[in-house]
Design a protein around this motif. Structure first.
Motif, short mmCIF file in Angstrom:
data_model
loop_
_atom_site.label_atom_id
_atom_site.label_comp_id
_atom_site.label_asym_id
_atom_site.label_seq_id
_atom_site.Cartn_x
_atom_site.Cartn_y
_atom_site.Cartn_z
N CYS A 117 0.81 -1.14 -0.16
CA CYS A 117 0.04 0.12 -0.08
C CYS A 117 0.93 1.22 0.04
O CYS A 117 0.46 2.16 -0.64
CB CYS A 117 -0.92 -0.03 1.16
SG CYS A 117 -2.19 -1.19 1.02
N ARG A 118 2.02 1.23 0.83
CA ARG A 118 2.82 2.40 0.74
C ARG A 118 3.61 2.47 -0.52
O ARG A 118 3.72 3.88 -1.19
CB ARG A 118 3.97 2.22 1.86
CG ARG A 118 4.98 3.42 1.90
CD ARG A 118 6.11 3.01 2.93
NE ARG A 118 6.95 1.96 2.18
CZ ARG A 118 7.82 2.39 1.13
NH1 ARG A 118 7.83 3.64 0.52
NH2 ARG A 118 8.64 1.37 0.35
N ARG A 162 0.93 3.89 -3.27
CA ARG A 162 0.34 5.28 -2.48
C ARG A 162 -1.23 5.05 -2.51
O ARG A 162 -2.19 5.62 -2.87
CB ARG A 162 0.89 6.25 -3.36
CG ARG A 162 2.24 6.50 -3.41
CD ARG A 162 2.50 7.49 -4.40
NE ARG A 162 1.75 8.94 -3.99
CZ ARG A 162 1.85 9.89 -4.90
NH1 ARG A 162 2.44 9.99 -6.04
NH2 ARG A 162 1.12 10.90 -4.60
N ASP A 177 -4.05 5.56 2.00
CA ASP A 177 -5.17 6.34 2.55
C ASP A 177 -6.65 5.75 2.13
O ASP A 177 -7.66 6.33 2.49
CB ASP A 177 -5.29 7.79 2.09
CG ASP A 177 -5.17 7.96 0.59
OD1 ASP A 177 -4.60 6.94 0.13
OD2 ASP A 177 -5.31 8.96 0.29
N ALA A 178 -6.52 4.77 1.10
CA ALA A 178 -7.81 4.16 0.65
C ALA A 178 -8.09 2.81 1.32
O ALA A 178 -8.97 2.27 0.70
CB ALA A 178 -7.82 4.36 -0.61
N ARG A 179 -7.49 2.50 2.19
CA ARG A 179 -7.55 0.93 2.62
C ARG A 179 -8.91 0.60 3.14
O ARG A 179 -9.28 -0.60 2.93
CB ARG A 179 -6.35 0.53 3.71
CG ARG A 179 -5.08 0.72 3.25
CD ARG A 179 -4.10 0.53 4.25
NE ARG A 179 -4.15 -0.85 5.01
CZ ARG A 179 -3.27 -1.44 5.32
NH1 ARG A 179 -1.86 -0.78 5.32
NH2 ARG A 179 -3.29 -2.80 5.91
N ARG A 221 -11.81 2.14 2.07
CA ARG A 221 -12.92 2.31 1.03
C ARG A 221 -13.30 1.27 0.28
O ARG A 221 -12.44 0.39 -0.15
CB ARG A 221 -12.33 3.36 0.13
CG ARG A 221 -11.95 4.86 1.01
CD ARG A 221 -11.55 5.94 -0.10
NE ARG A 221 -12.61 6.15 -0.96
CZ ARG A 221 -12.61 7.05 -2.02
NH1 ARG A 221 -11.28 7.58 -2.02
NH2 ARG A 221 -13.48 7.36 -2.92
N TYR A 271 -7.26 5.51 -8.41
CA TYR A 271 -7.11 4.50 -7.43
C TYR A 271 -7.20 3.12 -7.74
O TYR A 271 -6.50 2.13 -7.34
CB TYR A 271 -8.02 5.01 -6.24
CG TYR A 271 -7.17 5.86 -5.39
CD1 TYR A 271 -6.46 5.30 -4.43
CD2 TYR A 271 -7.66 7.31 -5.37
CE1 TYR A 271 -5.89 6.23 -3.21
CE2 TYR A 271 -6.80 8.11 -4.48
CZ TYR A 271 -6.23 7.78 -3.57
OH TYR A 271 -5.61 8.47 -2.68
#
Length: 319
Positions: A116-117, A120, A123-125, A127, A136
């Motif tokens: 995820c890092r 990028r 911040d949507a994990r 969602r 995305y």
């Protein structure tokens, strides 16, 4: 890392791949370039084991994709043209699902955090996937390909449908991934391949037209040299004088103007340097030359010349 040898694939009477061969080294970014229908997706589906070939072999890290599919596929992360996402899942839930499917042995939480890092999408994990933007979703598709840390990433049209800002973000991501992975990406967008790839394989009609380093691909065909010259003078007369210079094959206006000067592209015969001839021709006409520079060929120029040459050769064979 990847060896593709003599691939042939047909759908009925349609020959999608015709004796395609190339190889990709470790941590190299290779671009498969060609128009729609050139055979790019077919080649990728065969490389990843989604399709079988009529003939030929594919080896990933020395493992044959047909004879040792399990071992070969462990080394591959694949992003199809349409990312294989489940819209009703949350991002983190989906990545855990992919982790289990791939039977990964890394620490799950730490591995998914790292993926995820890198892509990028941290911040949507939480969602729901169907509510994500196209950019995305594309990055999530790359994230699922990265689960298991495969040595090879195969990305089919990774920037399709993205806006300019998202395209730049994905290109930067691919360049970053190329530091640790072997990457193959397909595209029909010339600027994308030129911006990202170390090497280019150009396909057209299922055949390899060119296999060369990106920065030297223009030398794979016998190109004529080209200069750009800016001249203060009447366009029609200047063009006639340029075309009359010995060894000049063609001259055309670029449409660019700066104050009272106009720019022209001048192509010359292979090995000829026409700059002095152009200078004296313009001096004879009383037209000041305010700029002259060697003009390189873009990947688009090479692609068009190669496909035109292939079309001409095909027509000759049919006769």
């Amino acid at each position: 890392m990847i060896e593709v040898e003599h691939l042939v694939k047909s759908y009925g009477t349609n020959l999608a791949l015709d004796d395609v061969s190339f190889s990709v080294g470790q941590r190299e970014i290779l671009g498969l370039l060609g128009p729609n229908g050139a055979g790019k997706s077919t080649a990728m589906n065969i490389m990843t084991g989604y399709l079988s070939a009529n003939a030929g072999t594919v080896r990933i890290g020395g493992k044959d994709i047909l004879e040792e599919p399990g071992e070969a596929k462990k080394r591959i992360g694949f992003l199809p043209e349409t990312p294989p996402l489940y819209g009703d899942m949350r991002v983190e839930e989906y990545l855990r699902f992919v982790y289990d499917l791939k039977q990964c042995t890394y620490n799950r939480d730490a591995h998914i955090d790292e993926v995820c890092r890198v892509t990028r999408i941290a911040d949507a994990r939480r969602r729901i996937i169907k509510n994500l933007s196209t950019g995305y979703r594309q990055r999530l598709g790359i994230a699922q390909a990265l689960i298991g840390n495969p040595e090879v990433l195969v990305l089919d049209e990774p920037t399709v449908g993205l806006d300019p800002k998202q395209i730049i973000e994905v290109r930067n991501l691919i360049r970053t991934l190329g530091r640790e992975h072997t990457v193959i990406l397909s595209s029909h967008i010339l600027s994308e391949v030129q911006a990202v790839c170390d090497r280019v394989v150009i396909l057209d009609g299922g055949r390899v037209l060119c296999d060369e380093k990106t920065d030297s691909i223009s030398r794979t065909i016998q190109q004529n040299s080209r200069i750009r010259v800016s001249v203060c003078g009447p366009g029609k007369e200047v063009l006639e004088a340029l075309r009359a210079v010995p060894d000049v094959l063609s001259a055309m206006a670029t449409g660019e103007r700066e104050k009272d000067s106009f720019s022209y592209f001048v192509e010359s015969a292979p090995g000829a340097d026409v700059r002095k001839g152009v200078f004296f021709a313009m001096a004879q006409g009383g037209w000041p030359v305010v700029g002259m520079e060697q003009e390189g060929y873009s990947l688009e120029d090479v692609f068009l010349k190669l496909t035109e040459a292939a079309d001409t050769a095909g027509k000759k064979r049919k006769k």
